[in-house]
Scaffold this motif. Sequence first.
Motif, short mmCIF file in Angstrom:
data_model
loop_
_atom_site.label_atom_id
_atom_site.label_comp_id
_atom_site.label_asym_id
_atom_site.label_seq_id
_atom_site.Cartn_x
_atom_site.Cartn_y
_atom_site.Cartn_z
N CYS A 276 56.09 10.18 14.04
CA CYS A 276 57.40 10.54 13.51
C CYS A 276 57.86 9.48 12.50
O CYS A 276 57.70 8.29 12.71
N SER A 277 58.47 9.94 11.42
CA SER A 277 58.84 9.06 10.31
C SER A 277 59.82 7.97 10.70
O SER A 277 59.82 6.88 10.12
N PHE A 278 60.68 8.25 11.67
CA PHE A 278 61.78 7.35 12.02
C PHE A 278 61.44 6.43 13.18
O PHE A 278 62.25 5.59 13.58
N GLU B 233 64.84 17.28 17.05
CA GLU B 233 65.41 16.41 16.01
C GLU B 233 66.18 17.14 14.91
O GLU B 233 67.15 16.64 14.39
N HIS B 234 65.73 18.34 14.51
CA HIS B 234 66.44 19.10 13.49
C HIS B 234 65.99 20.55 13.54
O HIS B 234 65.10 20.90 14.34
N MET C 77 60.62 14.33 8.45
CA MET C 77 60.59 13.65 9.75
C MET C 77 59.20 13.62 10.38
O MET C 77 58.97 12.89 11.33
N LYS D 201 57.97 16.28 12.01
CA LYS D 201 58.21 16.96 13.28
C LYS D 201 57.81 18.44 13.15
O LYS D 201 57.78 18.99 12.06
N HIS E 95 69.36 11.94 8.49
CA HIS E 95 68.00 11.55 8.15
C HIS E 95 67.74 11.89 6.68
O HIS E 95 68.30 12.85 6.15
N CYS F 200 68.32 15.34 4.73
CA CYS F 200 69.34 16.13 5.41
C CYS F 200 70.68 16.00 4.69
O CYS F 200 71.24 14.90 4.58
N LEU G 90 70.96 8.42 12.25
CA LEU G 90 69.77 7.63 11.93
C LEU G 90 70.12 6.17 11.64
O LEU G 90 71.02 5.87 10.86
N SER H 79 60.97 6.50 7.32
CA SER H 79 62.37 6.89 7.10
C SER H 79 63.16 5.78 6.41
O SER H 79 63.97 6.04 5.51
#
Length: 607
Positions: free
Chosen positions: A315-317, A448-449, A458, A460, A494, A497, A523, A531
């Motif tokens: 995951c990017s974050f 997450e979204h 992300m 995801k 994020h 977004c 975030l 991220s």
Amino acid sequence: MFLPTTIKEVRALGWDYIDVILFTGDAYIDHPSFGAAVVGRLLEAEGYRVAIVPQPNWRDDLRDFTKLGTPRMFFGVSGGSMDSMVNHYTANKRLRSNDAYTAGGKAGFRPDYAVTVYTQILKRLYPHVPVVIGGIESSLRRLTHYDYWSDSLKPSILAESGADLLIYGMGERVVQQVARAMRNGFNAKLLRKIRQVAFMADKSYVERLDGATTTHLASYEECVADKRAFGRNFVEIETLSNAMQTDTTLVEQVGDRYVVVTPPNTTLSTEELDHSFELPYERAPHPRYRGKGDIPAWEMIKHSINIHRGCFGGCSFCTISAHQGKFINSRSERSILAEVEKVVKMPDFKGYISDIGAPSANMYGMGGRDTSICAKCHRPSCLHPRKCPNLNNDHSRLLALYERVRGVKGVKKAFIGSGIRYDLFDDSPYLETVIKHHTSGRLKVAPEHTEPHVLNVMRKPSFEMFEQLNSDFRRICSENGLRYQLIPYFISSHPACRECDMKALADKVLGRLHFDLEQVQDLTPTPMTLSSVIFYMGENPYTGEAVYVARSQDDKRRQKAYFFASDTSGSKRKIQSVKQNDGRKSSPANCKSRGKKSRESYKYRKS
């Protein structure tokens, strides 16, 4: 016995010297979930005398830094289980009022940038004693990184702190090698041959490195002058960190000095990981905290079991794969069951294990079917943009482990408290088993979204997969007469977004699916994540594509406001903002401007 923390405890052991003194930003909890305890116990098992100074006072006359004297070998420094800035500040940069790693949950027992502050004090007091830094704060700040709290690029923590050596990633194997190299004094030649360390060097040393296995990154100064140079550095670093095995050394210039990062180690063997978890921990906070209140982080994990390290979700974050690696390192069933037996014997255990988990609950024992393919792969995620065909995501070994844990005498229930990756299920009976036997009434997952372009940034899976999970969850609960809840986690603000994407998320999750959300996180861009790099650059470093970023605190609050608003009576309600975008569907093209109606809608929600 606990590792000593005071000179009185040292003398009670009959010691006339200490080999290694560890400083940590956390309270001292002697348990394998806390880094200082793990490092201390590993070194103790090698025959070294180790003491710990938890949460030293950096404001007074610095007596905490001198009370144990000079170690024979080196000082070890860690900021604790979290980056100290994440520990201190919320996503909108407000000071937190509590600290989960401190007795009584009290804040203020560690400084900002704890590793740098502790190290600078030690180097000032003991200029000739080596300082070795490690833990997540050091690991993810080892090279030029974006620091959200100062909104700037910072150089390597080595350059700022003055530390002699940095251990990055999970350091069990490395710290033992470092100690052996320092047994007879500081030996730079030996230390610089160790994998998975970083250090400062001069130009002459760098010029002697093998050009075939050395990659020169853009310098810190170049990164400050050119965001894209920083982005290229990140791509190089992340690509290297996702390799199963590499001999590449990274070099990054800072002023007239150079940060040298040696290649990472291969993943720990099962035997090495078992050894780390089976050391003679007291499995409790040090007695010094009696009467000072509970330590929240300890209360949360004391009846839990960690079954593996690493995460291939990418995951990017998330910093997990950046720190622990993407290749799963699983403990043996024997070791896990032995720890369950220890938990059962704890005096306050009531029969309920709070979590049989890990970074992602259901990756135990998983990996590539053909490791020769994995050896050539540099994908940051085995699940995004689609599941790797070489990934063996068979849950049977994990389900067999759950069954054996359920069979341990004294265990009434073993819950799964860690987040579950539902994009790994396929046709496995895993979900039904977890719902029927391992859910405390609330099952946590992290979609997450909802919007595809945000989820793509992300890394995801699609929201349709969550909707299928929700349907399966409700069906299984209905068939078994269970009134359980599915608890989804979401992230606002994020990169990619926009406010209208949060509106679309709220309409789908609060409206169509009728969830009352508790877990929404704004975030926080943390060092060495994709991220944070996109947040700083405003574009994807891999593609050069521009990415929208909600930078101001006002923008961030507006996005999060879609979940938390009050009606006139003060109770929480679902936000109905259907008119906000004139009835248009949410898409990147419709998010270029929030417009007057969006601002009016926000004012209405605030009132």
